[in-house]
Scaffold this active site. Structure first.
Site, PDB file in Angstrom:
ATOM      1  CB  CYS A 112       7.855  -1.335   0.637  1.00 32.45           C
ATOM      2  SG  CYS A 112       8.727   0.226   0.388  1.00 32.45           S
ATOM      3  CB  SER A 113       5.686  -6.288  -0.314  1.00 37.14           C
ATOM      4  OG  SER A 113       4.704  -5.290  -0.241  1.00 37.14           O
TER       5      SER A 113
END
Length: 374
Positions: A156-157
């Site tokens: 998700c980063s």
């Protein structure tokens, strides 16, 4: 040395949308089906019956009201419960490339640039539809961009890590500009048959153009600083991969081959990590909480964002200071913070400062401090 700036963003939104009501109806039909099939085992106490989901449960747990997906029919079919995407030949664009190209063209148009102005493409996402050739190179070819391209994955980063890489390359002078694209088909790795997580994800693609500030042709955001950090954890995990067929269970339908998380531990461990990361980044750059006009956070859970916003600002954020889009899009992995930025950045004024932050599996967290110009 050059100053990197974000000059354009773009968002591709799938045509199909699933409301909580639709999702709950499909999930509860699946529960009825499975409980009927396993009635004898349930009656004998050998197996616990599956429990219903509800709209109230979903909204209280996440703040999510709906999500966009690439295929609605398969997800809502109690006999299937996953997206069914058509088989494409190797001679036509892959689905991730198709999504990313749409978002990239929008980002280029917003920046007033063309493919000739770009030297690199970074496809940064939680999953890639194949191991090779890189999806990024396919996107590069479709757009007609010279130079180079590569894939990267930091769950998700991925978007903020991709922006850091792009900004560093622009700053060093090795490239003029890079497109960071984030095609996320999260519906493909979500276990739609699990009550605890069946509502979490949606599909989308975003794109961010990072280029030399001196080449910006309109309003833009100077990249003041980027910072990334990782810390290993098993609390968010997916065990699918290219070695799957070599293992004893082969390609059997196993729960750990889809998205899994220990939600309570994630909440307890990630929030302090992210809050401290942002505080340290701001302190290192001399940015006070009172200087921040906007927080564009990862869109996973409303309660998490509310907590982080309060910790960073030292107070409850005012309306508009920490915009959420997950009520409409759900968790779109790396793309979430970029959707929020794309939809809620044009109203800022010259000199205003904001911060993009994404976080997730790894654990990983990336932050980007920006200043508005024009």
């Amino acid at each position: 040395m050059y100053t990197p700036a974000i000059t354009g963003t773009g968002v591709f939104t799938p045509a199909e949308r699933i409301t909580n009501a639709e999702l709950v109806a499909a999930f509860n039909a699946y529960v009825d089906l499975q409980n009927a099939r396993n009635a004898d085992a349930i009656a004998a106490g050998e197996q616990a019956p599956l429990q219903y989901s509800s709209e109230e449960f979903i909204e209280k747990a996440s703040g999510i009201e709906s999500r966009f997906v690439m295929d609605k029919a398969g997800i809502l079919n109690p006999e299937i419960m996953f997206p069914q995407l058509r088989q494409r030949s190797d001679d036509e664009p892959g689905i991730m490339a198709e999504m990313a190209v749409d978002a990239a063209r929008k980002a280029l148009a917003k920046a007033g640039k063309t493919a000739a102005d770009v030297d690199a493409v970074i496809c940064a996402a939680s999953n890639m539809e194949r191991a090779y050739p890189a999806v990024a190179i396919e996107i590069q070819q479709i757009l007609g961009i010279k130079g180079f391209a590569f894939d990267m994955n930091v769950a998700c980063s991925s978007a903020t890590f991709g922006i850091q890489v792009a900004a560093d390359m622009v700053r060093s002078g090795s490239i003029r500009a890079a497109l960071v694209v984030n095609p996320e088909i999260c519906s493909g790795h979500l276990e739609w048959r699990d009550r605890d997580c069946h509502f979490i994800f949606g599909d989308v693609a975003t794109a961010t153009l990072v280029e030399r500030q001196e080449d910006a042709s309109g309003p833009h955001f100077e990249v003041l600083s980027t910072r990334c950090a990782t810390e290993f954890s098993n609390n968010i995990r997916n065990n699918n991969g290219f070695l799957r067929r070599s293992r004893p269970d082969g390609v059997a339908d196993r729960r750990d081959m889809q998205f899994m998380q220990n939600g309570r531990k994630v909440f307890k461990e990630v929030l302090p990590m992210v809050s401290q990361h942002i505080a340290d980044h701001m302190d290192a750059e001399g940015v006070a909480a009172s200087d921040l006009k906007r927080l564009w956070l990862h869109q996973a859970n409303k309660s998490m964002n509310d907590f982080i916003g309060k910790k960073v600002l030292g107070r409850t954020p005012d309306a508009g200071e920490q915009p959420n889009i997950l009520q409409d899009y759900a968790n779109t992995s790396s793309a979430g913070s970029i959707i929020a930025f794309s939809q809620y950045c044009d109203d800022l004024s010259e000199g205003d400062t904001g911060l993009i932050c994404s976080f997730g599996a790894g654990y990983s967290v990336g932050s980007v401090i920006l200043r508005r110009h024009g």
